[in-house]
Write an enzyme that holds these catalytic residues in place. Structure first.
Site, short mmCIF file in Angstrom:
data_model
loop_
_atom_site.label_atom_id
_atom_site.label_comp_id
_atom_site.label_asym_id
_atom_site.label_seq_id
_atom_site.Cartn_x
_atom_site.Cartn_y
_atom_site.Cartn_z
N GLU A 83 -11.45 -4.20 0.93
CA GLU A 83 -10.67 -5.10 0.09
C GLU A 83 -11.51 -6.27 -0.42
O GLU A 83 -11.30 -6.81 -1.51
CB GLU A 83 -9.46 -5.63 0.86
CG GLU A 83 -8.30 -4.65 0.92
CD GLU A 83 -8.46 -3.57 1.97
OE1 GLU A 83 -7.47 -2.87 2.22
OE2 GLU A 83 -9.56 -3.40 2.53
N ASP B 264 -11.43 -1.68 11.27
CA ASP B 264 -10.30 -2.50 10.80
C ASP B 264 -9.97 -3.62 11.78
O ASP B 264 -9.29 -4.58 11.43
CB ASP B 264 -9.06 -1.62 10.58
CG ASP B 264 -9.04 -0.98 9.21
OD1 ASP B 264 -9.91 -1.33 8.37
OD2 ASP B 264 -8.18 -0.12 8.96
N ASN C 168 -4.46 -1.93 -4.93
CA ASN C 168 -5.71 -1.97 -4.17
C ASN C 168 -5.56 -1.15 -2.89
O ASN C 168 -6.12 -1.49 -1.85
CB ASN C 168 -6.09 -3.41 -3.83
CG ASN C 168 -7.55 -3.54 -3.41
OD1 ASN C 168 -8.37 -2.67 -3.70
ND2 ASN C 168 -7.87 -4.61 -2.70
N HIS D 68 -5.73 -8.90 3.18
CA HIS D 68 -4.69 -9.07 4.19
C HIS D 68 -5.27 -9.27 5.59
O HIS D 68 -4.74 -10.06 6.38
CB HIS D 68 -3.76 -7.84 4.18
CG HIS D 68 -4.46 -6.53 4.38
ND1 HIS D 68 -4.07 -5.60 5.31
CD2 HIS D 68 -5.56 -5.98 3.78
CE1 HIS D 68 -4.85 -4.55 5.26
NE2 HIS D 68 -5.77 -4.76 4.35
N ARG D 69 -6.35 -8.58 5.91
CA ARG D 69 -6.90 -8.70 7.26
C ARG D 69 -7.61 -10.03 7.48
O ARG D 69 -7.66 -10.52 8.62
CB ARG D 69 -7.80 -7.50 7.58
CG ARG D 69 -7.06 -6.19 7.51
CD ARG D 69 -7.64 -5.11 8.38
NE ARG D 69 -6.96 -3.85 8.15
CZ ARG D 69 -5.79 -3.51 8.68
NH1 ARG D 69 -5.17 -4.35 9.50
NH2 ARG D 69 -5.23 -2.35 8.40
N LYS E 185 0.29 -6.57 1.65
CA LYS E 185 -0.42 -5.31 1.43
C LYS E 185 -0.12 -4.31 2.53
O LYS E 185 0.07 -3.11 2.27
CB LYS E 185 -1.92 -5.56 1.34
CG LYS E 185 -2.76 -4.30 1.17
CD LYS E 185 -4.22 -4.64 0.99
CE LYS E 185 -5.12 -3.42 1.11
NZ LYS E 185 -4.84 -2.38 0.10
N ASP F 282 0.81 -1.22 0.00
CA ASP F 282 0.00 0.00 0.00
C ASP F 282 0.85 1.26 0.00
O ASP F 282 0.56 2.22 -0.73
CB ASP F 282 -0.94 0.01 1.21
CG ASP F 282 -2.27 -0.67 0.92
OD1 ASP F 282 -2.33 -1.45 -0.06
OD2 ASP F 282 -3.22 -0.45 1.68
#
Length: 446
Positions: A362, A334, A116, A406-407, A432, A72
């Protein structure tokens, strides 16, 4: 020695190399005993990307220390280089230098690709409006699905010429520079706070400054507060009264800026302590940290954890058994997935609310979390903007799909610290925002 940002992510930051280190799926081996560890997480992605924009808008050379080096942040640095800025990155030295031009953009034409990276995609259009030429902003297939109409509508209301190249309301965008002639606009806050943040960052260089009024509920409000605090630290004036933000005309001053450790990244390690009954300490975070996601530890407190702040660090100790909670995660969404990952190990249901906007990130995160918990045998009730997770019958081993998010990978890896047989699909997607994630997770075994 600092290196100018050129070429591909792997060549400059090791991101491509990180992706090559992992197989298509990765099994997480449960911990043999609760961790007792100190984990140093890298700098915040959100703060790093804001600092890059502010440094590029400032007059002179800024130094950003302890930045995050990841996909990112790479895409935003690459965008700045494509726009003609001097950007020097020194990953081993944890340092980035940016030479800003006082609100001017060197390139009069550029095709900017943001991958992204949501912050880059939403911060750049108002930034590009300050230029003199025509700029195209595009991203991955998923970025082309993510909403941007609310930002474009606000820019158009300010007199900025912005067009959709293809589909209405979606990237790619064509931004035609010439400045921001308007002085007031309404900004929807219901889908993303990044629209407001992007406008605020460019606001000092609007001819008469900007008055921005938020319509609807502002999701992830703490991120806007991060934007305002950082703008002030670079020399701008930001005033807020209720849902109205005012920024008078001005300039940013170049400076040395130190980035806080990433509180969102820290949440996974705090969750590891919570779910195992262990102890994890993350240095560099404090009660006055800018990041709202540090509020996740207060949710853990309600689940039975002990939380302590001491000498610039946060420590979490997990209980023998977690308690289920009702949690409004609208401001710290998040970390919603982190909470969902440990909820199956609580003694009662956990209800997560006000997270409908995460369907536009995402991946559709509400759907993805519900689907993958169900795959692990955990009963889940999915609403439009909520989840109810009901512990029942334990967690079974399975391959967890990550949806290139990623999360998803980082949250569900925490499940594998307790439950056997958890395999993470496409673990390299963590590049990311946190390329070193699985190495840090393995450090809990030391």
């Amino acid at each position: 020695m600092a290196r100018e940002v050129r070429g591909v992510p792997g060549r400059d930051f090791g991101v491509e190399d990180v992706r090559g280190e992992f197989p298509q799926e990765l099994e997480i081996v449960p911990l043999k005993e609760p961790p007792d560890a100190e984990v140093r997480v890298p700098g915040s992605k959100s703060i790093t990307n804001r600092a890059l924009i502010l440094a590029a808008l400032a007059a002179g050379r800024s130094v950003i220390s302890n930045p995050l080096f990841s996909d990112d942040t790479f895409w935003l640095m690459r965008a700045l280089v494509d726009l003609g800025f001097e950007v020097f990155a020194d990953a081993p030295g944890r340092r980035i230098e940016v030479v800003g031009l006082g609100g001017e953009i060197p390139a009069e034409e550029a095709d900017v690709f943001v991958g992204n990276a949501g912050t880059a995609a939403r911060f750049l259009p108002p930034f590009l409006a300050l230029g003199r030429g025509t700029y195209r902003v595009d991203g991955t297939a998923r970025m082309r699905e993510r909403p941007v109409a609310d930002l474009v509508d606000s820019l158009r209301a300010l007199g900025v010429r912005v067009d959709y190249e293809d589909r209405e309301g979606r990237f790619p965008l064509i931004v035609r520079g010439g400045g921001i002639p308007g002085s007031a606009a309404t900004v929807s806050g219901e889908k993303s706070s990044q629209f407001l943040s992007g406008l605020l960052l460019a606001a000092p260089y609007a001819g008469d400054g900007l008055r921005l009024e938020v319509s609807g509920r502002l999701v992830s409000r703490p991120y806007v507060e991060i934007t305002a605090r950082m703008m002030r630290s670079f020399g701008a004036t930001v005033e807020r009264e209720g849902g109205v933000y005012r920024v008078p005309p001005g300039t940013y001053r170049a400076r040395h800026y130190a980035v806080e450790p990433d509180a969102s990244a820290a949440s996974y390690f705090f969750a590891a302590a919570a779910v195992t009954g262990g102890r994890v300490r993350v240095p560099g975070l404090s009660p006055d940290a800018m990041q709202g996601d540090l509020g996740f530890v207060r949710v853990l407190e309600r689940m039975g954890c002990q939380v302590a702040f001491d000498a610039g660090a946060v420590e979490v100790r997990g209980p023998e058994r977690l308690r289920g909670v009702d949690a409004d995660m609208g401001d710290i969404s998040d970390t919603m997935m982190t909470l969902a990952a440990i909820a199956p190990f609580a003694d009662g249901p956990t209800t997560i609310t006000n997270v409908g906007h995460t369907r536009h990130q995402e991946t559709d995160r509400v759907f993805a979390v519900a689907r993958e918990l169900s795959r692990l045998g955990v009963p889940v009730e999915e609403g439009e903007d909520c989840l109810r997770i009901i512990p029942k019958g334990g967690v079974r081993g399975a391959l967890v799909r990550t949806y290139d998010d990623h999360r998803m990978a980082m949250s569900f890896a925490v499940v594998g610290l307790v439950a056997g047989g958890i395999r993470i699909e496409d673990p390299a997607c963590v590049a990311k925002t946190l390329p070193s994630y699985f190495g840090l997770l393995e450090g809990l075994r030391d």
